[in-house]
Design an enzyme around this catalytic site. Structure first.
Site, PDB file in Angstrom:
ATOM      1  CG  HIS A   1      -2.082  -1.150   1.203  1.00 25.96           C
ATOM      2  ND1 HIS A   1      -2.042  -2.197   1.771  1.00 25.96           N
ATOM      3  CD2 HIS A   1      -3.046  -1.045   0.436  1.00 25.96           C
ATOM      4  CE1 HIS A   1      -2.996  -2.843   1.515  1.00 25.96           C
ATOM      5  NE2 HIS A   1      -3.845  -2.354   0.685  1.00 25.96           N
TER       6      HIS A   1
ATOM      7  CG  ASP B   1      -8.255  -1.360  -4.395  1.00 23.59           C
ATOM      8  OD1 ASP B   1      -6.967  -1.246  -4.498  1.00 23.59           O
ATOM      9  OD2 ASP B   1      -8.865  -1.679  -3.552  1.00 23.59           O
TER      10      ASP B   1
END
Length: 449
Positions: free
Chosen positions: A175, A325
């Site tokens: 991330h 995503d």
């Protein structure tokens, strides 16, 4: 007691009544928030305190963190770096592009193929000296005509994008800003699908790209259950519901207001943009996967999607962002494998922390039990395949959708093969007894995806 100076807009000035403060006071540093004229709650930039695991201990650290200077050390370097510059009145500057012409030329060449599904975001990040997100977004805003349409100031846009990029944690294996750039590139590809592109407005495109770029901003590298069981202040703030996604959204709003990127637009327009950004980012909560799948299936089965309607277009933007995503398993094997290793490394780091502090190890975070192949096969089977099969049904089996599904099937087959090899090696070790150090190293090298 911690007191915030109301005159300090972005970073709260702090003072302590006592030199001996428990480390729990660090949580309070995240509570300074800004409410703009539009009424949407935003978190100030850098509001996420570093997760210092001394917070898990209830004992007072007398003499350990008694001064303001020592408390600052409990914040991540990134957070303190932002705060200290701002307290001194120093305006953050854009990252330096220390690249020679050969590298810049290669980066420009890659941007000319940014709509190709085999786009290598890792290579692009190296060619841009770690500025892949800023460079990509500036290019895409120009390509889609958003700068002209919304009369955006290029310097202000660049400053906003640098803020977003810097608020990703580079120490996170997964991330981080490269993941954000990868999701943004995928979103660009999806926005060009004819079934969707024919109906999109400039506002839709800008919302899609901004949401993709900022959807994981300031991610701490741990998941929501971890924040809840460690009683992090964000879990309380958002009542244990979409904790990270709410934080990503509110942080993005804070940066938009701080940069004044959209300050020239009418109040009702900026209010609508902020709300729709929230709706898009909140849709990436994996806990809402079935909710969106059921709704998408219903629309497709009933053939009642009307993309002329802004509400239906927004719903498909949510689906597109969800696809972007989690699209890593649909990439070329070499790229997909890198992302798989990165996300599992992030899981394992969380598991190690949980074990260290005698917390229950979260699912998928036990490196001794949860292997990369098994994690990826489960993820592809239960999360990725159902979503992308419905996306292909919506787009009408375009070359891109077929390409993604083909990659997904091939990658799943490769992970199954690697899992089989791991099981075979494990059984072989059980029969042969203890292996030598060199044999163990060889097995590890063969088994590591």
């Amino acid at each position: 007691m911690i007191q915030f100076n109301s005159k300090c807009y972005r970073c709260g000035e702090i003072s302590f009544d006592s030199p001996d403060q428990n480390a729990k006071c660090v949580r309070m540093l995240g509570d300074a928030r800004v409410r703009g004229q539009t009424g949407v709650l935003s978190e100030r930039r850098g509001s996420y305190p570093f997760i210092d695991f001394r917070l898990l201990n209830n004992t007072t650290l007398s003499g350990e963190i008694g001064t303001k200077k020592k408390v600052k050390r409990l914040l991540s370097f990134q957070r303190y770096f932002h705060a200290s510059r701002l307290l001194r009145g120093i305006v953050p500057q854009a990252s330096l592009y220390l690249l020679d012409e050969d590298y810049l030329g290669q980066a420009r060449h890659m941007l000319s193929k940014v709509g190709m599904w085999d786009f290598d975001i890792f290579l692009f990040d190296r060619l841009t000296n770690g500025n892949s997100l800023v460079t990509l977004l500036c290019h895409l805003f120009n390509v889609h005509g958003l700068i002209h349409h919304f009369q955006l100031d290029m310097v202000t846009l660049h400053r906003f994008l640098v803020m977003v990029q810097e608020d990703y944690h580079s120490q996170n294996p997964y991330h981080n800003a490269v993941h954000a750039a990868d999701v943004t590139q995928a979103m660009h590809c999806y926005l060009r699908e004819p079934k969707l592109a024919n109906f999109l407005t400039p506002s839709d495109i800008m919302l899609g790209l901004l949401a993709a770029a900022a959807h994981d901003v300031d991610h701490p590298g741990v998941n929501q259950p971890f924040l809840i069981k460690t009683k992090h202040h964000l879990a309380s703030l958002y009542q244990n519901v979409s904790v990270l996604e709410n934080h990503h959204w509110r942080s993005t709003i804070g940066m938009l207001r701080e940069s004044r990127l959209l300050a020239h637009l009418p109040k009702e327009v900026t209010q609508d943009i902020e709300q729709q950004l929230g709706s898009l980012i909140l849709a990436t909560d994996i806990n809402r996967q079935n909710e969106f799948l059921i709704r998408l299936k219903s629309h497709l089965d009933n053939q009642d999607l009307r993309l002329e309607d802004a509400q239906d277009r927004h719903f498909m933007l949510q689906i597109a962002l969800k696809c972007a995503d989690i699209c890593n398993p649909c990439r070329l094997w070499d790229l997909s494998k890198q992302w798989s290793e990165r996300v599992c490394e992030e899981f394992y780091r969380q598991g190690d922390l949980e074990q260290k502090f005698e917390l229950e190890i979260s699912p998928l975070c036990n490196q001794q039990k949860d292997t990369v192949p098994s994690i990826q096969i489960g993820f592809m089977t239960y999360i990725v395949e159902p979503l992308f099969e419905r996306w292909a049904q919506f787009t009408g089996d375009t070359p891109l959708s077929e390409n993604m599904l083909n990659h997904l099937r091939r990658n799943k087959t490769k992970w199954r093969s690697l899992l089989h090899k791991q099981h075979s090696s494990s059984r072989s070790n059980d029969h042969s007894g203890q292996v030598t150090g060199s044999q163990e190293q060889t097995l590890n090298e063969e088994e590591t995806p």
